[in-house]
Design a protein around this motif. Structure first.
Motif, PDB file in Angstrom:
ATOM      1  N   LEU A  48       6.673   0.440  -1.367  1.00 47.86           N
ATOM      2  CA  LEU A  48       6.105  -0.667  -2.126  1.00 47.86           C
ATOM      3  C   LEU A  48       7.165  -1.682  -2.549  1.00 47.86           C
ATOM      4  O   LEU A  48       6.905  -2.895  -2.573  1.00 47.86           O
ATOM      5  N   GLU A  49       8.359  -1.201  -2.871  1.00 50.00           N
ATOM      6  CA  GLU A  49       9.451  -2.112  -3.231  1.00 50.00           C
ATOM      7  C   GLU A  49       9.790  -3.021  -2.055  1.00 50.00           C
ATOM      8  O   GLU A  49      10.035  -4.226  -2.225  1.00 50.00           O
ATOM      9  N   ARG A  52       7.137  -5.676  -1.775  1.00 53.46           N
ATOM     10  CA  ARG A  52       7.219  -6.645  -2.879  1.00 53.46           C
ATOM     11  C   ARG A  52       8.272  -7.719  -2.633  1.00 53.46           C
ATOM     12  O   ARG A  52       8.124  -8.873  -3.054  1.00 53.46           O
ATOM     13  N   CYS A  56       7.188 -14.913   0.674  1.00 54.12           N
ATOM     14  CA  CYS A  56       5.937 -15.457   0.139  1.00 54.12           C
ATOM     15  C   CYS A  56       5.901 -16.946   0.463  1.00 54.12           C
ATOM     16  O   CYS A  56       6.221 -17.780  -0.394  1.00 54.12           O
ATOM     17  N   GLY A  61       2.815 -14.636  -4.387  1.00 49.78           N
ATOM     18  CA  GLY A  61       3.047 -13.206  -4.244  1.00 49.78           C
ATOM     19  C   GLY A  61       2.065 -12.350  -5.008  1.00 49.78           C
ATOM     20  O   GLY A  61       1.862 -11.181  -4.669  1.00 49.78           O
ATOM     21  N   HIS A  62       1.416 -12.918  -6.041  1.00 52.63           N
ATOM     22  CA  HIS A  62       0.458 -12.145  -6.819  1.00 52.63           C
ATOM     23  C   HIS A  62      -0.838 -11.871  -6.063  1.00 52.63           C
ATOM     24  O   HIS A  62      -1.686 -11.121  -6.555  1.00 52.63           O
ATOM     25  N   ARG A  64      -1.061 -10.312  -3.227  1.00 52.99           N
ATOM     26  CA  ARG A  64      -0.966  -9.082  -2.438  1.00 52.99           C
ATOM     27  C   ARG A  64      -0.773  -7.874  -3.357  1.00 52.99           C
ATOM     28  O   ARG A  64       0.331  -7.481  -3.674  1.00 52.99           O
ATOM     29  N   LYS A  65      -1.875  -7.315  -3.739  1.00 54.25           N
ATOM     30  CA  LYS A  65      -1.881  -6.181  -4.653  1.00 54.25           C
ATOM     31  C   LYS A  65      -2.414  -4.946  -3.937  1.00 54.25           C
ATOM     32  O   LYS A  65      -3.074  -5.052  -2.904  1.00 54.25           O
ATOM     33  N   TRP A 101      -4.464  -1.901   0.331  1.00 62.32           N
ATOM     34  CA  TRP A 101      -3.907  -3.247   0.205  1.00 62.32           C
ATOM     35  C   TRP A 101      -5.047  -4.246   0.037  1.00 62.32           C
ATOM     36  O   TRP A 101      -6.037  -4.215   0.775  1.00 62.32           O
ATOM     37  N   THR A 163      -0.294 -11.388   2.633  1.00 65.77           N
ATOM     38  CA  THR A 163      -0.537  -9.953   2.513  1.00 65.77           C
ATOM     39  C   THR A 163      -0.118  -9.227   3.778  1.00 65.77           C
ATOM     40  O   THR A 163       0.446  -8.127   3.719  1.00 65.77           O
ATOM     41  N   ALA A 166       3.561  -8.460   3.824  1.00 68.16           N
ATOM     42  CA  ALA A 166       3.889  -7.311   2.983  1.00 68.16           C
ATOM     43  C   ALA A 166       3.503  -6.008   3.658  1.00 68.16           C
ATOM     44  O   ALA A 166       4.263  -5.021   3.636  1.00 68.16           O
TER      45      ALA A 166
END
Length: 280
Positions: A48-49, A52, A56, A61-62, A64-65, A101, A163, A166
């Motif tokens: 995940l790091e 992150r 972007c 960047g927010h 892609r959760k 994702w 996304t 990532a």
């Protein structure tokens, strides 16, 4: 068929610290996992790091959760519902970790703060015209800069790219950590309901993580379109030259590997099917 040195084929699931080329070359969609071997939380965090920290382009960047689901720590009924939403594919039940994702369009609300942060970090500079005034008067009001000020469909398209970058990085990071990984899709609304995902977010892809029960080569490197069919030189349709010397260099570096199917693959599939009680 491209051939590689035997030592380039005999990868192990515990090998760490791959070069970039090795991680690209060894990555496979793993479809058989060891359900009895859990994945360390530290490795999940590293995956995940890596995601992150990736590019972007839209500074969103927010969007892609992800929701991380540990099979053995999740309510059995919830996990069974998630497997059902993944069309009851056997690997979904086997894999100890799922990463759901999502593309969260509410993430665009952070655009001003994101851009301000890039100015403060020295990434967006005044020599290129960046300032808080420029952000407020131009970027946030002009469709050519802020996709949310223009056509929503373009914003969705760009968010999917963000996304996807990532997710692609997460796949390579999992490979680097010695994990098997694969992307699945399924019934998005059912997954959203089970995981409490808000209406602003859409489940994009589900990444499985686990230790491979099959060999890490998983039968060999998958077929891909020819280089010359994908890339053009100066003008669409003019095939870009593929230098054999570069190909040989990438073979030696472990990026280009022996093509599927490896000679023993059919026997391996039969053995895996017998182990998991699946048809062969």
């Amino acid at each position: 068929m491209t051939m590689v040195h035997p030592e380039k084929v005999a990868g192990t699931s515990s090998a760490l610290g791959l070069t970039f080329k090795e991680a690209v070359g060894q990555r496979r969609s793993i479809r058989y996992y060891k359900p009895w071997q859990p994945v360390e939380r530290e490795k999940v965090q590293k995956v995940l790091e890596a995601a992150r920290l990736q590019s972007c382009h839209g500074n969103a960047g927010h969007v892609r959760k992800a929701v991380v689901v540990y099979r053995d720590e999740t309510d059995p009924d919830v996990f069974a519902g998630l497997v059902d939403a993944l069309y009851n594919q056997p690997q979904a039940a086997q894999a100890p970790v799922h990463i759901y994702w999502t593309i969260d369009m509410a993430g665009w609300e952070h655009l001003r703060d994101n851009l301000k942060g890039l100015i403060d970090a020295g990434a967006l500079t005044s020599s290129y015209g960046w300032s808080e005034q420029f952000i407020d008067e131009i970027v946030l009001k002009t469709a050519d800069f802020n996709v949310m000020a223009g056509e929503l469909r373009f914003a969705e398209w760009l968010s999917a790219i963000e996304t996807g970058i990532a997710i692609g990085t997460a796949l390579l990071a999992a490979q680097d950590e010695g994990l098997g990984t694969q992307l699945l899709t399924g019934k998005r609304q059912q997954m959203a309901d089970l995981l409490g995902i808000p209406d602003t977010a859409t489940v994009a892809q589900i990444q499985l993580l686990g230790y491979a029960a099959e060999g890490t080569e998983a039968g060999g490197q998958r077929p891909r379109p020819e280089f010359e069919d994908l890339y053009f030189d100066g003008r669409w349709g003019e095939a870009l030259y593929r230098d054999p010397a570069v190909v040989a260099e990438l073979v030696d570096a472990g990026m280009i590997r022996q093509a599927a199917p490896l000679p023993y693959r059919r026997r391996e599939i039969r053995a895996l099917a017998a182990m998991f009680g699946l048809p062969d």
